[in-house]
Scaffold this motif. Structure first.
Motif, mmCIF file in Angstrom:
data_model
loop_
_atom_site.group_PDB
_atom_site.id
_atom_site.type_symbol
_atom_site.label_atom_id
_atom_site.label_comp_id
_atom_site.label_asym_id
_atom_site.label_seq_id
_atom_site.Cartn_x
_atom_site.Cartn_y
_atom_site.Cartn_z
ATOM 1 N N SER A 82 0.868 -1.176 0.000
ATOM 2 C CA SER A 82 0.000 0.000 0.000
ATOM 3 C C SER A 82 0.913 1.237 0.000
ATOM 4 O O SER A 82 2.118 1.096 0.227
ATOM 5 C CB SER A 82 -0.904 0.000 1.249
ATOM 6 O OG SER A 82 -0.146 0.284 2.422
ATOM 7 N N PRO A 83 0.422 2.439 -0.300
ATOM 8 C CA PRO A 83 -0.974 2.802 -0.521
ATOM 9 C C PRO A 83 -1.479 2.562 -1.945
ATOM 10 O O PRO A 83 -2.660 2.748 -2.208
ATOM 11 C CB PRO A 83 -0.979 4.302 -0.194
ATOM 12 C CG PRO A 83 0.378 4.770 -0.598
ATOM 13 C CD PRO A 83 1.297 3.636 -0.227
ATOM 14 N N VAL A 108 -4.025 8.947 1.300
ATOM 15 C CA VAL A 108 -3.064 9.057 2.400
ATOM 16 C C VAL A 108 -3.264 10.324 3.219
ATOM 17 O O VAL A 108 -2.596 10.512 4.247
ATOM 18 C CB VAL A 108 -1.618 8.992 1.875
ATOM 19 C CG1 VAL A 108 -1.310 7.606 1.330
ATOM 20 C CG2 VAL A 108 -1.374 10.062 0.804
ATOM 21 N N GLN A 111 -6.966 10.164 7.687
ATOM 22 C CA GLN A 111 -6.518 9.347 8.812
ATOM 23 C C GLN A 111 -7.429 8.147 9.035
ATOM 24 O O GLN A 111 -6.961 7.078 9.460
ATOM 25 C CB GLN A 111 -6.417 10.176 10.082
ATOM 26 C CG GLN A 111 -5.780 9.446 11.254
ATOM 27 C CD GLN A 111 -4.375 8.957 10.969
ATOM 28 O OE1 GLN A 111 -3.544 9.713 10.459
ATOM 29 N NE2 GLN A 111 -4.077 7.701 11.299
ATOM 30 N N ILE A 114 -6.167 5.493 6.851
ATOM 31 C CA ILE A 114 -4.917 4.947 7.382
ATOM 32 C C ILE A 114 -5.198 4.014 8.558
ATOM 33 O O ILE A 114 -4.600 2.939 8.673
ATOM 34 C CB ILE A 114 -3.969 6.085 7.784
ATOM 35 C CG1 ILE A 114 -3.583 6.912 6.548
ATOM 36 C CG2 ILE A 114 -2.709 5.532 8.463
ATOM 37 C CD1 ILE A 114 -2.810 8.179 6.865
ATOM 38 N N ASP A 115 -6.121 4.411 9.411
ATOM 39 C CA ASP A 115 -6.485 3.549 10.544
ATOM 40 C C ASP A 115 -7.052 2.218 10.053
ATOM 41 O O ASP A 115 -6.800 1.159 10.657
ATOM 42 C CB ASP A 115 -7.501 4.257 11.435
ATOM 43 C CG ASP A 115 -6.904 5.442 12.179
ATOM 44 O OD1 ASP A 115 -5.667 5.502 12.301
ATOM 45 O OD2 ASP A 115 -7.681 6.300 12.633
ATOM 46 N N TYR A 174 2.771 8.984 5.460
ATOM 47 C CA TYR A 174 2.025 7.715 5.536
ATOM 48 C C TYR A 174 2.995 6.547 5.770
ATOM 49 O O TYR A 174 2.788 5.730 6.672
ATOM 50 C CB TYR A 174 1.241 7.510 4.240
ATOM 51 C CG TYR A 174 0.677 6.123 4.069
ATOM 52 C CD1 TYR A 174 -0.518 5.761 4.688
ATOM 53 C CD2 TYR A 174 1.343 5.165 3.305
ATOM 54 C CE1 TYR A 174 -1.035 4.473 4.539
ATOM 55 C CE2 TYR A 174 0.827 3.892 3.153
ATOM 56 C CZ TYR A 174 -0.353 3.555 3.771
ATOM 57 O OH TYR A 174 -0.855 2.287 3.626
ATOM 58 N N GLN A 177 4.385 6.685 9.214
ATOM 59 C CA GLN A 177 3.432 6.262 10.244
ATOM 60 C C GLN A 177 3.336 4.741 10.307
ATOM 61 O O GLN A 177 3.338 4.150 11.399
ATOM 62 C CB GLN A 177 2.052 6.863 9.972
ATOM 63 C CG GLN A 177 1.036 6.551 11.065
ATOM 64 C CD GLN A 177 -0.288 7.284 10.869
ATOM 65 O OE1 GLN A 177 -0.379 8.227 10.103
ATOM 66 N NE2 GLN A 177 -1.326 6.849 11.567
ATOM 67 N N LEU A 178 3.277 4.081 9.148
ATOM 68 C CA LEU A 178 3.243 2.618 9.136
ATOM 69 C C LEU A 178 4.527 2.040 9.715
ATOM 70 O O LEU A 178 4.499 1.062 10.476
ATOM 71 C CB LEU A 178 3.029 2.106 7.708
ATOM 72 C CG LEU A 178 1.577 1.789 7.313
ATOM 73 C CD1 LEU A 178 0.687 3.014 7.452
ATOM 74 C CD2 LEU A 178 1.522 1.241 5.887
#
Length: 323
Positions: A82-83, A108, A111, A114-115, A174, A177-178
């Motif tokens: 992803s994304p 992206v 949120q 993303i969650d 993004y 964060q991952l």
């Protein structure tokens, strides 16, 4: 150093028996890792509900595969891309698609989207609790050198990061964060190289150093060279598409690798685009992988692939080092 093989399960189903036969081949030819590419625009290989769904794997099947791989000293790497490459999963969540991408990429900037993806990642971790490496993809998100074709993404970036934003900031954040999420769970995080540290489009947000970079291609001039990644302090894994890509249907200009071609052209210090590293630079390279991509999934049967691999893997092991 790692000597691995990637198999595209997002587009082509391998039975549990066939995957076990692949693991036996890897062990026989002294490979160390098997990367399971779980999703593509066309499909997703895991069945979270454990119900009877054809051509996907239940938790119990993956548990059996994990035990078999461990017994035969092969490390499994889950690979959830992803994304981009998200059309199949976005069918159930169209509101999470990034505008201007034909519902192939996740928004992206959202949120909630993303969650949703982090929840999927956590469920994948439940399938592979012992895997210390997790590949999060990151490739082919958009047409990177034509950012003007994504006005939504560009405008959102400038609203948050200022007028100097290039449109890639949310994409970088993004991935960051991952990577943070997975690092906190004790995972080593890997990405593909093509979208980051580009020569043509820079991001105001830096890419985290928590990722290891699988360098697969240098086909487009905006992509960062191998040595640029090294200078920036990243560890690399070599997925050289010129020599080590087995693409079903010979799509995208690829031709099937052969033992003779690999013998003549393969080299442990060679990366995509005829880029070479010296022995000192190779200290930052964790390993080399052979990849089976199912661009045209019906072009060959799994049996045909398994019949051809014993001709190629001994040469792969010879060139890229023994266990």
């Amino acid at each position: 150093m790692e000597k691995g093989l990637l198999v595209d399960l997002g587009r082509k189903y391998w039975s549990l028996k066939e995957l076990k036969n692949l693991i036996l081949l890897l062990q026989e030819h002294k490979l160390t890792h098997l990367q399971l590419h779980l999703n593509e625009n066309e499909g997703f290989a895991l069945n979270f509900t454990d119900s009877l769904v054809s051509k996907s794997y239940s938790y119990s099947e993956i548990k059996e595969l994990r035990a078999f791989a461990k017994q035969h000293e092969i490390t499994l790497i889950p690979d959830f891309d992803s994304p981009g490459h998200m059309s199949h999963l976005l069918k159930s969540k169209p509101e999470f698609a990034l505008p201007d991408t034909n519902q192939q990429a996740v928004d992206v900037t959202n949120q909630a989207a993303i969650d949703w993806l982090l929840k999927i990642i956590d469920e994948i971790i439940d399938f592979f609790p012992d895997s210390k490496i997790f590949h999060i993809g990151g490739d082919e998100f958009i047409d990177f050198h034509q950012i003007e074709n994504y006005p939504y993404l560009l405008e959102k970036a400038r609203q948050k990061y200022g007028s100097e934003a290039r449109g890639l900031e949310y994409y970088y954040e993004y991935i960051n964060q991952l990577a943070r999420h997975l690092s906190q769970k004790g995972k080593r995080v890997r990405i593909w190289n093509d979208g980051f540290l580009r020569k043509d489009k820079q991001s105001l947000i830096p890419l985290t150093k928590e990722v290891e970079v699988c360098y697969w291609t240098n086909w487009e001039k905006g992509m960062a060279d191998v040595k640029e990644w090294l200078s920036a302090g990243y560890s690399l894994i070599n997925f050289c598409d010129n020599d080590l890509y087995y693409v079903l249907g010979e799509q995208a200009g690829y031709s099937y690798p052969t033992a003779k071609k690999l013998e003549n052209e393969g080299n442990i210090q060679k990366f995509s685009g005829q880029q070479w590293l010296n022995k000192n630079e190779m200290k930052s390279v964790r390993g080399t992988y052979f990849s089976i991509w199912a661009d045209e999934p019906n072009a060959k049967s799994v049996s045909e692939i398994l019949d051809e691999l014993p001709k190629i893997l001994p040469i792969f092991t010879k060139i890229y080092g023994e266990k």
